[in-house]
Design a protein around this motif. Structure first.
Motif, mmCIF file in Angstrom:
data_model
loop_
_atom_site.group_PDB
_atom_site.id
_atom_site.type_symbol
_atom_site.label_atom_id
_atom_site.label_comp_id
_atom_site.label_asym_id
_atom_site.label_seq_id
_atom_site.Cartn_x
_atom_site.Cartn_y
_atom_site.Cartn_z
ATOM 1 N N PRO A 1 0.806 -1.227 0.000
ATOM 2 C CA PRO A 1 0.000 0.000 0.000
ATOM 3 C C PRO A 1 0.842 1.281 0.000
ATOM 4 N N ALA A 2 1.967 1.266 0.717
ATOM 5 C CA ALA A 2 2.838 2.450 0.740
ATOM 6 C C ALA A 2 3.458 2.673 -0.642
ATOM 7 N N PHE A 3 3.845 1.589 -1.293
ATOM 8 C CA PHE A 3 4.407 1.665 -2.646
ATOM 9 C C PHE A 3 3.373 2.216 -3.628
ATOM 10 N N VAL A 4 2.149 1.713 -3.545
ATOM 11 C CA VAL A 4 1.075 2.170 -4.437
ATOM 12 C C VAL A 4 0.779 3.640 -4.192
ATOM 13 N N ALA A 5 0.772 4.058 -2.923
ATOM 14 C CA ALA A 5 0.503 5.465 -2.599
ATOM 15 C C ALA A 5 1.586 6.374 -3.177
ATOM 16 N N ALA A 6 2.852 5.965 -3.065
ATOM 17 C CA ALA A 6 3.951 6.769 -3.609
ATOM 18 C C ALA A 6 3.873 6.840 -5.127
ATOM 19 N N LEU A 7 3.537 5.729 -5.756
ATOM 20 C CA LEU A 7 3.413 5.699 -7.218
ATOM 21 C C LEU A 7 2.227 6.539 -7.684
ATOM 22 N N THR A 8 1.143 6.505 -6.926
ATOM 23 C CA THR A 8 -0.029 7.322 -7.248
ATOM 24 C C THR A 8 0.305 8.811 -7.140
ATOM 25 N N ALA A 9 1.070 9.181 -6.125
ATOM 26 C CA ALA A 9 1.464 10.581 -5.954
ATOM 27 C C ALA A 9 2.325 11.046 -7.129
ATOM 28 N N LEU A 10 3.242 10.184 -7.585
ATOM 29 C CA LEU A 10 4.069 10.540 -8.748
ATOM 30 C C LEU A 10 3.219 10.672 -10.011
ATOM 31 N N LYS A 11 2.227 9.796 -10.142
ATOM 32 C CA LYS A 11 1.365 9.884 -11.328
ATOM 33 C C LYS A 11 0.564 11.181 -11.313
ATOM 34 N N ARG B 1 5.730 -11.878 -8.008
ATOM 35 C CA ARG B 1 6.074 -10.480 -7.720
ATOM 36 C C ARG B 1 5.944 -9.620 -8.974
ATOM 37 N N ALA B 2 6.389 -10.137 -10.123
ATOM 38 C CA ALA B 2 6.284 -9.387 -11.378
ATOM 39 C C ALA B 2 4.823 -9.186 -11.755
ATOM 40 N N VAL B 3 4.003 -10.206 -11.544
ATOM 41 C CA VAL B 3 2.572 -10.100 -11.851
ATOM 42 C C VAL B 3 1.923 -9.068 -10.933
ATOM 43 N N GLU B 4 2.299 -9.050 -9.661
ATOM 44 C CA GLU B 4 1.767 -8.043 -8.737
ATOM 45 C C GLU B 4 2.145 -6.638 -9.186
ATOM 46 N N LEU B 5 3.393 -6.458 -9.624
ATOM 47 C CA LEU B 5 3.837 -5.143 -10.078
ATOM 48 C C LEU B 5 3.049 -4.696 -11.304
ATOM 49 N N PHE B 6 2.880 -5.587 -12.264
ATOM 50 C CA PHE B 6 2.116 -5.218 -13.462
ATOM 51 C C PHE B 6 0.639 -4.979 -13.129
ATOM 52 N N SER B 7 0.118 -5.682 -12.143
ATOM 53 C CA SER B 7 -1.257 -5.460 -11.714
ATOM 54 C C SER B 7 -1.404 -4.065 -11.094
ATOM 55 N N LEU C 1 0.514 -1.451 -11.786
ATOM 56 C CA LEU C 1 0.646 -0.489 -12.883
ATOM 57 C C LEU C 1 -0.637 -0.409 -13.713
ATOM 58 N N GLN C 2 -1.257 -1.546 -13.944
ATOM 59 C CA GLN C 2 -2.506 -1.549 -14.707
ATOM 60 C C GLN C 2 -3.612 -0.862 -13.925
ATOM 61 N N GLY C 3 -3.647 -1.073 -12.619
ATOM 62 C CA GLY C 3 -4.654 -0.428 -11.783
ATOM 63 C C GLY C 3 -4.516 1.089 -11.766
ATOM 64 N N LEU C 4 -3.279 1.574 -11.887
ATOM 65 C CA LEU C 4 -3.028 3.015 -11.920
ATOM 66 C C LEU C 4 -3.048 3.573 -13.343
ATOM 67 N N ASN C 5 -3.323 2.710 -14.304
ATOM 68 C CA ASN C 5 -3.359 3.094 -15.722
ATOM 69 C C ASN C 5 -2.012 3.667 -16.188
ATOM 70 N N LEU C 6 -0.934 2.991 -15.774
ATOM 71 C CA LEU C 6 0.417 3.373 -16.186
ATOM 72 C C LEU C 6 0.948 2.348 -17.170
ATOM 73 N N ASN C 7 1.606 2.819 -18.198
ATOM 74 C CA ASN C 7 2.203 1.924 -19.184
ATOM 75 C C ASN C 7 3.700 1.845 -18.957
ATOM 76 N N VAL C 8 4.236 0.647 -19.062
ATOM 77 C CA VAL C 8 5.676 0.460 -18.936
ATOM 78 C C VAL C 8 6.299 0.853 -20.259
ATOM 79 N N THR C 9 7.226 1.799 -20.215
ATOM 80 C CA THR C 9 7.849 2.236 -21.456
ATOM 81 C C THR C 9 9.139 1.478 -21.735
ATOM 82 N N HIS C 10 9.786 0.971 -20.683
ATOM 83 C CA HIS C 10 11.044 0.247 -20.879
ATOM 84 C C HIS C 10 11.184 -0.854 -19.847
ATOM 85 N N LEU C 11 11.766 -1.948 -20.275
ATOM 86 C CA LEU C 11 12.210 -2.997 -19.372
ATOM 87 C C LEU C 11 13.719 -3.018 -19.460
ATOM 88 N N ALA C 12 14.395 -2.877 -18.340
ATOM 89 C CA ALA C 12 15.854 -2.870 -18.345
ATOM 90 C C ALA C 12 16.359 -4.283 -18.591
#
Length: 141
Positions: free
Chosen positions: A85-95, A116-122, A124-135
Motif C-alpha cells: 500500500p505504501a508503494f502504491v501510494a507513492a506511485l499514485t502521488a508521482l502519477k 512479484r512481477a505479476v503483482e507489479l504489473f497489476s 501499474l494496470q490499476g493506476l493506468n500506467l504503461n511500462v515504457t522500458h524494461l531494463a
C-alpha cells in the motif's frame, strides 16, 4: 514443321489458336489506349507557414521501479517500501504530479518470482500506467 496425321484435320489447330489471338489483340488495343491517356492534374496554391518554426519538446519524467529476488521490498526511484500500500501510494502521488509526462522503467533481477512481477504489473494496470522500458542486459545465449 508440324506433321499431321491423316486423321487430324488442319482446321483443328486454327480453331484452337483463334481465341488466344483475340485475347492478345484486345490486350494490345487496351495498352495502346491507356498509354495515350493524359494525366489529369489540378494546379493548386498550397498554404504557406510563417518563417519561424515553433516546436515544443515534451520532457518525460523517468520513474524507475525495481524488484530484487530475495527481498520483499518494493523499490521506487532508489527508495524502498516495505508494504505494498505504501508503494502504491507513492506511485499514485508521482502519477498525479507528472501525469502523462511520466515514463516507467522496470529493473528486475532474472530470478525474481513471477508472482512479484505479476503483482507489479497489476499495480501499474490499476493506476493506468504503461511500462515504457524494461531494463535488460545483453548476454550470451
Amino acid at each position: 514443321m508440324i506433321e499431321l496425321d491423316e486423321q487430324t484435320q488442319p482446321d483443328a489447330f486454327q480453331d484452337a489458336m483463334t481465341p488466344m489471338i483475340d485475347v492478345i489483340f484486345v490486350l494490345i488495343a487496351f495498352m495502346m489506349l491507356m498509354i495515350n491517356i493524359p494525366r489529369l492534374t489540378m494546379e493548386v496554391q498550397l498554404p504557406k507557414t510563417s518563417t519561424t518554426q515553433v516546436s515544443s519538446q515534451v520532457k518525460k519524467q523517468v520513474v524507475t521501479l525495481a524488484l530484487k529476488p530475495d527481498d520483499e521490498q518494493w523499490y521506487l526511484d532508489k527508495q524502498s517500501y516495505s508494504s505494498k500500500p505504501a508503494f502504491v501510494a507513492a506511485l499514485t502521488a508521482l502519477k498525479q504530479q507528472y501525469g502523462e509526462e511520466m515514463s516507467v522503467v522496470i529493473h528486475s533481477d532474472q530470478s525474481v518470482p513471477m508472482q512479484r512481477a505479476v503483482e507489479l504489473f497489476s499495480i501499474l494496470q490499476g493506476l493506468n500506467l504503461n511500462v515504457t522500458h524494461l531494463a535488460l542486459s545483453q548476454g550470451e545465449s
